[in-house]
Design a protein around this motif. Sequence first.
Motif, PDB file in Angstrom:
ATOM      1  N   ALA A 142       0.810  -1.214   0.000  1.00  9.62           N
ATOM      2  CA  ALA A 142       0.000   0.000   0.000  1.00  9.62           C
ATOM      3  C   ALA A 142       0.847   1.269   0.000  1.00  9.62           C
ATOM      4  CB  ALA A 142      -0.924   0.005   1.222  1.00  9.62           C
ATOM      5  N   LEU A 143       2.118   1.122   0.295  1.00  9.86           N
ATOM      6  CA  LEU A 143       3.000   2.277   0.432  1.00  9.86           C
ATOM      7  C   LEU A 143       3.179   2.991  -0.898  1.00  9.86           C
ATOM      8  CD1 LEU A 143       4.757   3.725   2.531  1.00  9.86           C
ATOM      9  CD2 LEU A 143       6.638   2.254   1.834  1.00  9.86           C
ATOM     10  N   THR A 144       3.010   4.290  -0.853  1.00 11.39           N
ATOM     11  CA  THR A 144       3.267   5.127  -2.028  1.00 11.39           C
ATOM     12  C   THR A 144       4.231   6.231  -1.627  1.00 11.39           C
ATOM     13  OG1 THR A 144       1.362   6.534  -1.557  1.00 11.39           O
ATOM     14  CG2 THR A 144       1.015   4.699  -3.087  1.00 11.39           C
ATOM     15  N   THR A 145       5.153   6.491  -2.490  1.00 12.03           N
ATOM     16  CA  THR A 145       6.097   7.583  -2.266  1.00 12.03           C
ATOM     17  C   THR A 145       6.668   7.995  -3.608  1.00 12.03           C
ATOM     18  OG1 THR A 145       8.075   8.332  -1.118  1.00 12.03           O
ATOM     19  CG2 THR A 145       8.035   6.031  -1.794  1.00 12.03           C
ATOM     20  N   GLY A 146       6.962   9.247  -3.751  1.00 19.26           N
ATOM     21  CA  GLY A 146       7.526   9.722  -5.001  1.00 19.26           C
ATOM     22  C   GLY A 146       9.026   9.924  -4.941  1.00 19.26           C
ATOM     23  N   THR A 147       9.646   9.683  -3.802  1.00 17.57           N
ATOM     24  CA  THR A 147      11.062   9.998  -3.689  1.00 17.57           C
ATOM     25  C   THR A 147      11.931   8.833  -4.156  1.00 17.57           C
ATOM     26  OG1 THR A 147      11.359   9.209  -1.432  1.00 17.57           O
ATOM     27  CG2 THR A 147      10.571  11.470  -1.686  1.00 17.57           C
ATOM     28  N   PRO A 148      12.899   9.115  -4.997  1.00 15.55           N
ATOM     29  CA  PRO A 148      13.835   8.073  -5.426  1.00 15.55           C
ATOM     30  C   PRO A 148      14.606   7.473  -4.249  1.00 15.55           C
ATOM     31  CG  PRO A 148      14.004   9.984  -6.857  1.00 15.55           C
ATOM     32  CD  PRO A 148      13.114  10.368  -5.710  1.00 15.55           C
ATOM     33  N   GLU A 149      14.907   8.295  -3.231  1.00 17.24           N
ATOM     34  CA  GLU A 149      15.631   7.791  -2.061  1.00 17.24           C
ATOM     35  C   GLU A 149      14.813   6.717  -1.333  1.00 17.24           C
ATOM     36  OE1 GLU A 149      17.430   9.172   2.240  1.00 17.24           O
ATOM     37  OE2 GLU A 149      16.770  10.724   0.858  1.00 17.24           O
ATOM     38  N   ASP A 150      13.513   6.954  -1.140  1.00 15.05           N
ATOM     39  CA  ASP A 150      12.668   5.943  -0.489  1.00 15.05           C
ATOM     40  C   ASP A 150      12.581   4.675  -1.326  1.00 15.05           C
ATOM     41  OD1 ASP A 150      12.204   7.420   1.777  1.00 15.05           O
ATOM     42  OD2 ASP A 150      10.104   7.874   1.317  1.00 15.05           O
ATOM     43  N   ARG A 151      12.450   4.820  -2.626  1.00 11.80           N
ATOM     44  CA  ARG A 151      12.405   3.636  -3.502  1.00 11.80           C
ATOM     45  C   ARG A 151      13.693   2.835  -3.388  1.00 11.80           C
ATOM     46  NH1 ARG A 151       9.763   7.169  -6.946  1.00 11.80           N
ATOM     47  NH2 ARG A 151      11.636   7.559  -8.137  1.00 11.80           N
ATOM     48  N   ASP A 152      14.815   3.547  -3.354  1.00 16.66           N
ATOM     49  CA  ASP A 152      16.102   2.876  -3.208  1.00 16.66           C
ATOM     50  C   ASP A 152      16.185   2.155  -1.871  1.00 16.66           C
ATOM     51  OD1 ASP A 152      18.990   2.417  -3.978  1.00 16.66           O
ATOM     52  OD2 ASP A 152      19.247   3.534  -2.096  1.00 16.66           O
ATOM     53  N   ARG A 153      15.793   2.819  -0.804  1.00 16.43           N
ATOM     54  CA  ARG A 153      15.843   2.209   0.527  1.00 16.43           C
ATOM     55  C   ARG A 153      14.910   1.006   0.622  1.00 16.43           C
ATOM     56  NH1 ARG A 153      14.663   6.987   4.332  1.00 16.43           N
ATOM     57  NH2 ARG A 153      15.093   5.479   5.986  1.00 16.43           N
ATOM     58  N   LEU A 154      13.746   1.088  -0.009  1.00 10.92           N
ATOM     59  CA  LEU A 154      12.795  -0.026   0.023  1.00 10.92           C
ATOM     60  C   LEU A 154      13.269  -1.210  -0.818  1.00 10.92           C
ATOM     61  CD1 LEU A 154       9.493   2.012  -0.173  1.00 10.92           C
ATOM     62  CD2 LEU A 154      10.153   0.481   1.707  1.00 10.92           C
ATOM     63  N   SER A 155      14.077  -0.948  -1.833  1.00  6.98           N
ATOM     64  CA  SER A 155      14.532  -2.039  -2.707  1.00  6.98           C
ATOM     65  C   SER A 155      15.791  -2.738  -2.189  1.00  6.98           C
ATOM     66  CB  SER A 155      14.785  -1.510  -4.121  1.00  6.98           C
ATOM     67  OG  SER A 155      15.908  -0.652  -4.145  1.00  6.98           O
ATOM     68  N   ARG A 156      16.474  -2.163  -1.219  1.00  9.25           N
ATOM     69  CA  ARG A 156      17.736  -2.741  -0.721  1.00  9.25           C
ATOM     70  C   ARG A 156      17.623  -4.205  -0.301  1.00  9.25           C
ATOM     71  NH1 ARG A 156      20.026   2.293   2.887  1.00  9.25           N
ATOM     72  NH2 ARG A 156      20.119   3.735   1.135  1.00  9.25           N
ATOM     73  N   PRO A 157      16.560  -4.620   0.382  1.00  9.42           N
ATOM     74  CA  PRO A 157      16.506  -6.028   0.817  1.00  9.42           C
ATOM     75  C   PRO A 157      16.388  -7.039  -0.331  1.00  9.42           C
ATOM     76  CG  PRO A 157      14.950  -4.689   2.068  1.00  9.42           C
ATOM     77  CD  PRO A 157      15.476  -3.851   0.941  1.00  9.42           C
TER      78      PRO A 157
END
Length: 164
Positions: A142-157
């Motif tokens: 459900a999480l939505t965010t437009g920041t590339p930094e958040d996308r990067d942090r969420l994809s790390r795992p």
Amino acid sequence: MSRLEAFGNQLVEFHVWLRDQLDELSADVDVDEALRSPDAAIRPIARDLRAHCLTFCEALGAHHTGEDEGAFPVIAEHYPELRPVLEELTRDHQLVTDALHRLATPDHLDPQYLRQELDTLAALLETHFTYEERKITEALNALTTGTPEDRDRLSRPFRRTGSG
């Protein structure tokens, strides 16, 4: 804001991959034990087993580090009610790390020791993965965010290391 690429689904898929890797590692232990004989030194399969074990340990460690340092802070920011769950998952990660360290001991090449430690790790991971998926998959999807930094942090795992 754009919808993210179903990070919760990626979590479940990555856990499936890790489970498969652990199953393959366990099968390697069975083969190694079957090939040992009283007069044999460590056979080449033992070197392959150690390499597979190290690859698995590295991938699992990177996954949990990616969660602890990347995804979990983002989730906590957007879903503060999940902070106690995230703290518990982080404590689980330390238990897993301890189990991985035991696999890296000099007794590592003893098939019976390795079998026992892998069985313990498998049980711990199954409980951990099931709990984590049940508690945070929906929030991640459900999480939505437009920041590339958040996308990067969420994809790390979900960045695979070693063989994949």
